[in-house]
Design a protein around this motif. Structure first.
Motif, mmCIF file in Angstrom:
data_model
loop_
_atom_site.group_PDB
_atom_site.id
_atom_site.type_symbol
_atom_site.label_atom_id
_atom_site.label_comp_id
_atom_site.label_asym_id
_atom_site.label_seq_id
_atom_site.Cartn_x
_atom_site.Cartn_y
_atom_site.Cartn_z
ATOM 1 N N GLN A 80 -6.581 0.532 -7.685
ATOM 2 C CA GLN A 80 -5.261 -0.042 -7.889
ATOM 3 C C GLN A 80 -4.176 0.792 -7.198
ATOM 4 O OE1 GLN A 80 -5.276 -3.110 -9.430
ATOM 5 N NE2 GLN A 80 -7.463 -2.650 -9.219
ATOM 6 N N GLN A 82 -1.534 1.949 -8.488
ATOM 7 C CA GLN A 82 -1.027 3.001 -9.359
ATOM 8 C C GLN A 82 -2.103 3.414 -10.357
ATOM 9 O OE1 GLN A 82 2.566 1.066 -10.964
ATOM 10 N NE2 GLN A 82 3.773 2.595 -9.876
ATOM 11 N N ILE A 84 -3.160 4.653 -14.295
ATOM 12 C CA ILE A 84 -2.799 4.068 -15.584
ATOM 13 C C ILE A 84 -3.214 5.006 -16.713
ATOM 14 C CG2 ILE A 84 -4.973 2.801 -15.950
ATOM 15 C CD1 ILE A 84 -3.190 0.452 -16.947
ATOM 16 N N GLY A 184 -6.735 3.428 -11.894
ATOM 17 C CA GLY A 184 -6.165 2.237 -12.507
ATOM 18 C C GLY A 184 -7.199 1.226 -12.958
ATOM 19 N N ASN A 204 1.941 3.013 -16.315
ATOM 20 C CA ASN A 204 1.504 3.140 -14.922
ATOM 21 C C ASN A 204 2.268 4.262 -14.245
ATOM 22 O OD1 ASN A 204 1.191 -0.060 -15.540
ATOM 23 N ND2 ASN A 204 -0.386 0.634 -14.128
#
Length: 441
Positions: A80, A82, A84, A184, A204
């Protein structure tokens, strides 16, 4: 992956929600080698989709010969944009049944127990919170028989910790579960979806270059070029960090460094080191400029307790005198410091009274201990304003500073004297043998 691409081209999807009545949702079985007994076992692969999350690949291996088994998951999507972080307040037994997808790049923490499972130490898993605790307990119990033989004290402590994990699993007390995944691709179930879960917070964040390198997105040598060390303007606005070793336990630690401009004086370099292993902290101040042409002698007459809050910069070359106590502290005794006058006096008291090796053991005598105790009491009187003294900072390098609370006007209680260094002082500073011109052949 070619099967996945083919299905996507035809407009379908191989990732279906789990349904026992749907034959297409059944796992695919593949005969594969057992890495425990090196005979053939069976791997079952299921491509599925978790509601309100994403597609994953679940694989499970079992060996009928040695009964060895292994289960892991992999994300079927990309890393992803970002990272998490999931933070869940586990309050009831129902919370223990929440589904959890833990990628192998995720860090799992329980702050109440100071417990952490680092990334890449476990394979990715699809489980529940209770399953995570069971897996942690099983991992800790694995080597307990060996510990009981070789390190019984460690084994006892680990057994006590295992009991704490089991109590959490039984729901005897609430706790906080934190799953931090820079990729992520981890997930904690929200049973109230699509409504908000009050017990679960999701955050995030942007990955650091080091986290990108761990995920294989960006090599460390491809990171942005470091700013040149002579780019002073860029260094003023940032804290530089470099790796070092703790001076107490020699464990790897990090040192932070920053340029600070002191008003009506000059720039200095503040360095601070914190050790996560032993908790040792140290800070040091160095002059950001060259040795001055003249030495500096600063004399302050303490007339009020408010003088204790004056900012003070003591370089490593500065000596401290208190004439009324017939006290002199040589250069480098307490190192370079950026503190207040009260902080400096506390450091002097600790050095002379509390940390003095001659006040304890075979080296101590009642007469010497009493004198040092009396000296400490006089320092306390100075800090409370009950004793009228002068503080003298004598720095032959000219890199020490004491705040003038009347600046830019002169301070009636403070005098600053510039003087020419003697040959001995230049020798102590290493200036007599320093050659800065005509040294190239």
């Amino acid at each position: 992956m070619s099967v996945i691409a083919e299905e996507n081209v035809r407009g379908g999807s191989v990732f279906k929600e789990i349904n026992a009545d749907d034959e297409d949702s059944q796992p695919t079985e593949i005969e594969s080698l057992c890495m425990n007994c090196y005979q053939n076992g069976m791997t079952r692969i299921l491509l599925t989709k978790i509601p309100f999350f994403k597609e994953i690949i679940v694989s499970s291996f079992t060996c009928p010969n040695c009964s060895w088994s292994n289960t892991e998951i992999q994300s079927a999507g990309r890393i992803q944009d970002q990272g998490i972080t999931y933070t869940l307040n586990v309050k009831s037994k129902q919370d223990m049944n929440r589904e959890v997808v833990k990628a192998d790049s995720a860090t799992t923490r329980i702050p109440e127990l100071d417990f952490e499972i680092p990334p890449y130490t476990q394979k990715g898993s699809l489980s529940t919170i209770e399953g995570l605790l069971d897996r942690a307990v099983a991992g800790l119990e694995q080597d307990q028989p060996l510990r009981n033989e070789t390190a019984p004290e460690v084994a006892v402590k680990i057994s006590e910790f295992i009991d704490k994990l089991k109590k959490l699993k039984e729901g005897e007390s609430g706790f906080t579960l934190v799953i931090d995944d820079p990729s992520g691709n981890s997930f904690v179930e929200n049973p109230f979806a699509p409504q908000k879960d009050e017990a679960l917070s999701v955050c995030n964040y942007t990955r650091t270059p080091q986290q990108d390198a761990q995920l294989g997105i960006k090599a460390e040598d491809e990171e942005e070029e470091e700013k040149p060390i002579n780019d002073i303007d860029s260094m003023r606005n940032e804290v530089l960090t470099f790796n070092t070793n703790c001076p107490e336990c020699n464990a790897p630690a990090s040192t932070n460094m920053k340029l600070v401009q002191i008003p009506h004086f000059k720039e200095v370099i503040i360095m601070a080191t914190n050790c996560d292993d032993c908790g040792h902290r140290t800070n040091e101040v160095k002059s950001g400029g060259a040795t001055e042409e003249l030495g500096t002698k600063i004399t302050l007459h303490l007339t009020d307790v408010s003088d204790m809050s004056r900012d003070l910069l003591k370089s490593e070359t500065c000596s401290i005198l208190i004439p009324e106590l017939e006290f002199e502290l040589g250069m480098a005794a307490v190192g370079g410091k950026f503190t207040t006058l009260e902080g400096l006096l506390k450091d002097i008291k600790d050095l002379i009274v509390s940390k003095n090796p001659f006040t304890c053991g075979d080296s101590s005598t009642s007469d010497r201990t009493e004198k040092l105790k009396l000296f400490g009491q006089k320092i306390d009187k100075i800090m409370t304003g009950d004793m009228d003294v002068h503080i003298v900072l004598d720095d032959p390098a000219g890199n020490s500073y004491l705040q003038n609370i009347y600046a830019p006007d002169p301070d009636p209680e403070m005098t600053t004297e510039k003087y020419t260094r003697t040959f001995e002082q230049n020798e102590d500073l290493g200036l007599n043998d320093m050659k800065t011109e005509g040294y190239q052949k």
